[in-house]
Design a protein around this motif. Structure first.
Motif, PDB file in Angstrom:
ATOM      1  N   VAL A  86       0.761  -1.353  -0.009  1.00  0.00           N
ATOM      2  CA  VAL A  86      -0.194   0.086   0.173  1.00  0.00           C
ATOM      3  C   VAL A  86       0.859   1.206   0.066  1.00  0.00           C
ATOM      4  O   VAL A  86       0.583   2.396  -0.629  1.00  0.00           O
ATOM      5  CB  VAL A  86      -0.743   0.040   1.250  1.00  0.00           C
ATOM      6  N   TYR A  87       1.994   1.281   0.773  1.00  0.00           N
ATOM      7  CA  TYR A  87       2.824   2.420   0.874  1.00  0.00           C
ATOM      8  C   TYR A  87       3.417   2.457  -0.478  1.00  0.00           C
ATOM      9  O   TYR A  87       3.491   3.579  -0.880  1.00  0.00           O
ATOM     10  CB  TYR A  87       3.812   2.064   1.857  1.00  0.00           C
TER      11      TYR A  87
ATOM     12  N   ARG B  17       2.268   1.847  -3.510  1.00  0.00           N
ATOM     13  CA  ARG B  17       1.473   2.253  -4.605  1.00  0.00           C
ATOM     14  C   ARG B  17       1.007   3.386  -4.201  1.00  0.00           C
ATOM     15  O   ARG B  17       0.526   3.936  -5.457  1.00  0.00           O
ATOM     16  CB  ARG B  17       0.355   1.199  -4.653  1.00  0.00           C
ATOM     17  N   SER B  18       0.925   3.983  -3.021  1.00  0.00           N
ATOM     18  CA  SER B  18       0.272   5.190  -2.909  1.00  0.00           C
ATOM     19  C   SER B  18       1.232   6.496  -2.602  1.00  0.00           C
ATOM     20  O   SER B  18       0.566   7.520  -2.396  1.00  0.00           O
ATOM     21  CB  SER B  18      -0.614   5.022  -1.624  1.00  0.00           C
ATOM     22  N   ARG B  19       2.421   6.143  -2.166  1.00  0.00           N
ATOM     23  CA  ARG B  19       3.394   7.247  -1.810  1.00  0.00           C
ATOM     24  C   ARG B  19       3.293   8.477  -2.740  1.00  0.00           C
ATOM     25  O   ARG B  19       3.493   9.800  -2.530  1.00  0.00           O
ATOM     26  CB  ARG B  19       4.661   6.705  -1.497  1.00  0.00           C
TER      27      ARG B  19
ATOM     28  N   ARG C 116       0.980   9.739  -4.523  1.00  0.00           N
ATOM     29  CA  ARG C 116      -0.288  10.411  -4.442  1.00  0.00           C
ATOM     30  C   ARG C 116      -0.377  11.423  -3.374  1.00  0.00           C
ATOM     31  O   ARG C 116      -1.305  11.991  -3.100  1.00  0.00           O
ATOM     32  CB  ARG C 116      -1.415   9.631  -4.623  1.00  0.00           C
TER      33      ARG C 116
ATOM     34  N   GLN D 204       6.480  11.958   2.375  1.00  0.00           N
ATOM     35  CA  GLN D 204       6.543  10.591   1.595  1.00  0.00           C
ATOM     36  C   GLN D 204       7.473   9.645   2.266  1.00  0.00           C
ATOM     37  O   GLN D 204       7.384   8.399   2.577  1.00  0.00           O
ATOM     38  CB  GLN D 204       6.994  10.686   0.194  1.00  0.00           C
TER      39      GLN D 204
ATOM     40  N   ARG E 281      -0.358  14.787  -9.782  1.00  0.00           N
ATOM     41  CA  ARG E 281       0.069  13.570  -9.096  1.00  0.00           C
ATOM     42  C   ARG E 281      -0.136  12.166  -9.651  1.00  0.00           C
ATOM     43  O   ARG E 281       0.449  11.431  -9.913  1.00  0.00           O
ATOM     44  CB  ARG E 281      -0.568  13.589  -7.493  1.00  0.00           C
TER      45      ARG E 281
ATOM     46  N   HIS F 246       2.465   9.492 -10.885  1.00  0.00           N
ATOM     47  CA  HIS F 246       2.509   8.359 -10.368  1.00  0.00           C
ATOM     48  C   HIS F 246       2.391   7.365 -11.485  1.00  0.00           C
ATOM     49  O   HIS F 246       2.906   6.108 -11.700  1.00  0.00           O
ATOM     50  CB  HIS F 246       0.747   8.041  -9.769  1.00  0.00           C
TER      51      HIS F 246
END
Length: 595
Positions: free
Chosen positions: A111-112, A114-116, A118, A127, A580, A584
């Protein structure tokens, strides 16, 4: 070197990184996790997580999850065989527990990863520090939820003496934060090298597979900002090691206190572990109350003696009172105390049927020469299944008791000095914040000088793991723990305030004279003052939120009135969302490739 990078991280990237993750887990996920192997394993896992897109890599994620679960279970396999009624039940519970903790780890890192991006391109510090805070928070929460606390969690417990000075300030959660922070630094440096510009040697190799993206100024800026934040975090982590080296060089604060000195009170402590040779002499199958009593008579020169967890068994509270009276009779000096750990039956106070329902519990009583039970404590955390089905846990916090110790004639200073004592029993020490509810002592120090820790483990690996947990609790309170483990292969000793000495493995009584601080520091550690690691977790999140919200407040201050502020913030938020999303997608192109 370039060809090696291309071969390992492009041609065989999944095979190499999966193998590296599993290999490092063998050294990291032991029964006593060490800091450096653990941080290295977590850094490899973080690096690999960027290549694991849940939408297209479900099989690889599943394989990794099963592999980590098996490795975690492998190290605890032998100790678990005799933990429960049958080996099958033990192994099944072990694997389920390992699978759950491994699943939590994978969810956190993926999760970290894939989402950092954003979180905003201009908040690189946020981040970088988000994962360490999330990691520490998750394992602190899981330790509260788990019936065995920190005992089998993904938390390092050894190998970091340079950071031990932080324990009385922030508690054990700081170790989780430090391990995750070092993992972020290592993985980020690895990513910077991985996404670096192609060399002359690599160019022909990459002509057929364009893996490196250099065409976006926004991506270049993001990578540079993140590298600066990573370097800053690495500098902070190195700076946090400095105080320990200054203390080593100056007053040797991390060494045991001298027994004889103007600032020291000599205190003789001991652990009563009779030899099982007595069983053959008296034709019985387990050590009895008389065995422990006779052994205690031979150790009358000790100020504090401790019996192991559940050393004796009582049919009811009256039998316990009569037995403790016998213990008081063998105490020859008003300077001596004996900590008797026992199991006893008692009437259920909540039974409204009038049938006299009988329950059992494990306790510890501190007995003096005057036949006074000066401290009584009952175990609050029971081993799942093995103890929980037959014993009742207590909800009462550990007590804090202070008694006066008469000094020998050769000692300088006051002839009588106070010694403050508290206690917990075995698995209690594996729980987060077990001593945050200590009462304030009305006569002396609010900080215990000695923590009594009776234990009974069933395997050397478990005994060593519990010994490490006891050391953590002593460091949090800046105190010393007297650990007396009566189990097979049990580890016994004294830990805290520069002492880390294992006095005995297995049976055999022992005595040791230690130096206790005088005058006693009556101030609790910062960790105890803020009521445990919960305050530490809150402070960590303030750093994350503060770093992100500060930019929003700064942006709002640039507009004139409130409507303009709101409109400007909305437009900037909308634009940042678009940027973002583009960033990404671009970074995903850098780190994730179709096979």
């Amino acid at each position: 070197m370039a060809t090696l990078r291309y071969t390992l991280f492009h041609v065989h990237k999944h095979s190499f990184l999966l193998s590296a993750t599993i290999l490092t887990s063998f050294f990291a996920l032991t029964t006593v996790p060490s800091f450096i192997p653990f941080a290295l394993h977590l850094s490899v896992l973080l690096f690999y997580a960027h290549l694991l897109n849940p939408s297209s890599a479900k099989v690889r994620i599943f394989i990794l999850w099963i592999a980590l679960s098996l490795v975690k279970s492998f190290h605890w396999f032998a100790p678990s065989l005799n933990a429960l009624s049958t080996p099958f039940t033990s192994v099944l519970v072990l694997f389920v527990h390992g699978a759950l903790t491994s699943l939590v780890t994978l969810v956190l890192v993926i999760v970290y990863a894939r989402s950092r991006t954003r979180l905003g391109m201009h908040s690189s510090w946020t981040q970088i520090v988000l994962f360490p805070v999330t990691w520490a928070t998750a394992w602190y929460a899981l330790a509260h939820l788990s019936p065995v606390g920190y005992l089998t969690s993904w938390s390092p417990v050894s190998g970091i003496p340079a950071y031990d000075w932080l324990m009385p300030i922030f508690g054990s959660s700081i170790k989780d934060w430090l391990a995750a922070a070092w993992a972020v630094v290592i993985s980020q440096l690895g990513e910077a090298w991985y996404m670096g510009e192609e060399t002359v040697e690599e160019a022909p190799l990459l002509d057929q597979e364009p893996l490196i993206f250099n065409g976006s100024a926004s991506i270049d800026s993001m990578v540079k900002n993140r590298f600066k934040a990573t370097t800053a975090l690495g500098g902070v982590l190195l700076a946090l090691t400095a105080p320990s080296y200054f203390w080593y060089a100056s007053d040797l604060a991390l060494l045991p206190r001298p027994v004889i000195g103007s600032d020291s009170t000599p205190l003789t402590v001991g652990c009563v572990l009779p030899s099982r040779a007595r069983l053959n002499q008296h034709n019985h199958h387990q050590l009895t109350f008389e065995d422990f009593l006779a052994e205690s008579k031979t150790m009358n020169n000790a100020n504090i003696l401790l019996w192991p967890e559940g050393a004796v068994s009582f049919a009811d509270e009256d039998e316990r009172v009569n037995a403790l009276e016998k213990v008081s009779r063998v105490i020859t000096s008003p300077n001596q105390r004996v900590g008797v750990s026992f199991e006893e039956s008692y009437q259920d106070p909540a039974d409204s049927t009038g049938r006299g329902r009988v329950l059992r519990r494990t306790g510890l009583a501190l007995v003096s020469k005057s036949n006074e039970t000066q401290m009584l404590y009952f175990k609050r955390n029971l081993v799942p299944i093995a103890e929980s089905y037959r014993l009742q846990k207590s909800d009462n916090p550990p007590p804090l008791f202070t008694f006066d110790l008469e000094m020998p004639k050769w000692a300088s200073g006051p002839a009588v000095r106070p010694i403050s004592v508290t206690a917990s029993i075995c698995l209690d020490f594996a729980m987060p914040d077990p001593f945050v509810d200590l009462p304030l002592s009305t006569s002396s120090s609010a900080r215990p000088q000695i923590i009594l820790g009776p234990a009974r483990t069933w395997d050397l690996a478990v005994g060593n793991a519990m010994w490490e947990q006891a050391k953590q609790r002593a460091m949090e309170l800046d105190s010393m723990v007297l650990w007396c483990d009566g189990g097979d292969g049990g580890v016994s000793g004294i830990a805290g305030q520069g002492m880390h000495e294992v006095m005995r493995v297995g049976e055999g009584s022992w005595i040791r004279t230690i130096g206790v601080e005088y005058p006693a520091d009556d101030h609790r550690t910062f960790y105890a003052t803020i009521k445990g690691s919960g305050g530490t977790i809150g402070f960590m999140w303030l750093l994350v939120v503060g770093g992100y919200s500060g930019r929003l407040l700064l942006a709002a201050s640039r507009f004139g009135n409130l409507p303009q502020n709101l409109r400007g913030l909305f437009l900037r938020w909308k634009e940042s969302r678009r940027t973002r999303a583009l960033s990404h997608d671009q970074e995903s192109n850098l780190l994730t490739f179709d096979d």
